[in-house]
Design an enzyme around this catalytic site. Sequence first.
Site, short mmCIF file in Angstrom:
data_model
loop_
_atom_site.label_atom_id
_atom_site.label_comp_id
_atom_site.label_asym_id
_atom_site.label_seq_id
_atom_site.Cartn_x
_atom_site.Cartn_y
_atom_site.Cartn_z
N HIS A 1 0.80 -1.23 0.00
CA HIS A 1 0.00 0.00 0.00
C HIS A 1 0.83 1.28 0.00
O HIS A 1 0.29 2.36 -0.10
CB HIS A 1 -0.97 0.03 1.19
CG HIS A 1 -0.28 0.34 2.49
ND1 HIS A 1 0.48 -0.58 3.15
CD2 HIS A 1 -0.22 1.47 3.21
CE1 HIS A 1 0.97 -0.02 4.26
NE2 HIS A 1 0.56 1.23 4.32
C1 UD1 Z 1 -2.54 5.39 5.77
C2 UD1 Z 1 -1.29 5.91 6.46
C3 UD1 Z 1 -0.19 4.89 6.37
C4 UD1 Z 1 -0.65 3.54 6.89
C5 UD1 Z 1 -1.90 3.14 6.14
C6 UD1 Z 1 -2.47 1.81 6.56
C7 UD1 Z 1 -0.89 8.34 6.37
C8 UD1 Z 1 -0.11 9.39 5.71
N1 UD1 Z 1 -0.79 7.12 5.81
O1 UD1 Z 1 -2.27 5.22 4.39
O2 UD1 Z 1 0.92 5.31 7.14
O3 UD1 Z 1 0.37 2.59 6.72
O4 UD1 Z 1 -2.89 4.16 6.36
O5 UD1 Z 1 -3.57 1.48 5.74
O6 UD1 Z 1 -1.58 8.59 7.33
N2 UD1 Z 1 -9.65 4.17 1.65
C9 UD1 Z 1 -10.81 3.44 1.64
N3 UD1 Z 1 -11.38 3.12 2.85
C10 UD1 Z 1 -10.84 3.49 4.04
C11 UD1 Z 1 -9.67 4.26 4.02
C12 UD1 Z 1 -9.08 4.58 2.82
O7 UD1 Z 1 -11.32 3.07 0.60
O8 UD1 Z 1 -11.41 3.17 5.09
C13 UD1 Z 1 -9.01 4.49 0.35
C14 UD1 Z 1 -9.37 5.87 -0.18
O9 UD1 Z 1 -9.47 5.78 -1.55
C15 UD1 Z 1 -8.14 6.69 0.20
C16 UD1 Z 1 -7.03 5.66 0.09
O10 UD1 Z 1 -7.60 4.42 0.50
O11 UD1 Z 1 -7.96 7.78 -0.62
C17 UD1 Z 1 -5.84 5.98 0.94
O12 UD1 Z 1 -6.24 6.17 2.31
P1 UD1 Z 1 -5.38 7.16 3.25
O13 UD1 Z 1 -5.94 7.15 4.62
O14 UD1 Z 1 -5.22 8.48 2.56
O15 UD1 Z 1 -3.94 6.51 3.25
P2 UD1 Z 1 -3.44 5.00 3.34
O16 UD1 Z 1 -2.80 4.65 2.05
O17 UD1 Z 1 -4.48 4.08 3.88
#
Ligand code: UD1
Length: 368
Positions: free
Chosen positions: A208
Amino acid sequence: MRVLLVAGARPNFMKIAPILAAVEQARWQATLVHTGQHYDAQMSDSFFHDLGIRAPDVNLGVGSGTHAEQTARVMLGFEPVLASTRPDWVVVVGDVNSTLACALVASKLRAALGCRIAHVEAGLRSRDWRMPEEVNRVLTDQLADLLLLPSEDARSNLLAEGIEPGRIVFVGNVMIDTLLAQLPAALAAGIPEREGLVPRQYAVSTLHRPSNVDTPEALSVVLAGLTAVAERMPVVLPLHPRTRRNAEAFGLSSLLGKLRVLEPVGYREMLSLTAQAAAVLTDSGGLQEETTALGVPCLTLREQTERPVTVTEGTNRMAAWPLTADGILAGFEGTLAQGQRDVGSCSVEGWDGHAASRIVAALRRTVD
Ligand code: UD1
């Protein structure tokens, strides 16, 4: 004593669970704030269920967005909650955007409210400023009153950044408290068998990190590497929503064809899969630690790790950099060759299931 605990994203939940339990056992008043950075049933609710975490007192519901949007929304939502709760301690964990956002709000209100900030998992450094987590870690550590180390090697990182030694306390790795508590139930869940897998004859992968999944070039290399590994043994890939979205957007979904792709799995299912795997290939920080605690070989698909103790004392090795499909396959063969270790043979100090009680002791000592 009043303690406010912040949880935002998936890797926070297994750290918060034992701390919340220890705080409530101490009969302190605990307020649990979920920022809503992660919000899906599989990314959030299932962890609360598996880990027996009670419902949060407050959910800020910030959701996804750019870094600025997400961080700013957490700050805007958190400020009035902090002002009305007036805790003695704000406890933040890990390195996600919610961690820094809440630490920043608390630091500005520290004098007015008399609250202090404790950072659990302080002192980890990748020295790669392209990682949003590195920014979050370094700044949160600067803001915190109490820096709680998961491993002793983190201390020198903090001292080198000018942090006063008196703010630093070694407590060990609280995520391993959760792992050890949940392991019997995870093994009993029999998830490999449910998926038609033979224990120790399959690999588990997670991907990820933006550096691996946010460009077509990077994502196609890691997926080609996993496909090469899948010629040797089944590769199970619980797919993070970021990675799924990008694979579709880049037209790379066909590269998932040889892999056993799952929806994101809950904590117990993931632990069941990991504990019985032949090896793990990952870019996650938490899995590097969990595989070391479990004695399962791990290949880390990154340029560097902020958790070097998993390499020097554990079962982790770094993939050859830059990543190539052949390099990933060779790294996988190498990590398999190092063999399994017994659960319980983990010798990293403080990865023993008792970190949460040391955290509570550190909070108590610092106020007295
Ligand atoms: C975040 C953390 C990362 C951690 C990871 C674990 C930061 C900068 N990054 O990254 O350190 O290792 O979480 O997963 O805080 N999304 C969903 N459902 C959810 C959450 C996210 O579909 O419940 C999708 C959305 O499209 C979103 C993307 O995942 O834009 C990324 O989510 P985001 O919270 O921005 O960052 P992670 O890549 O999950």
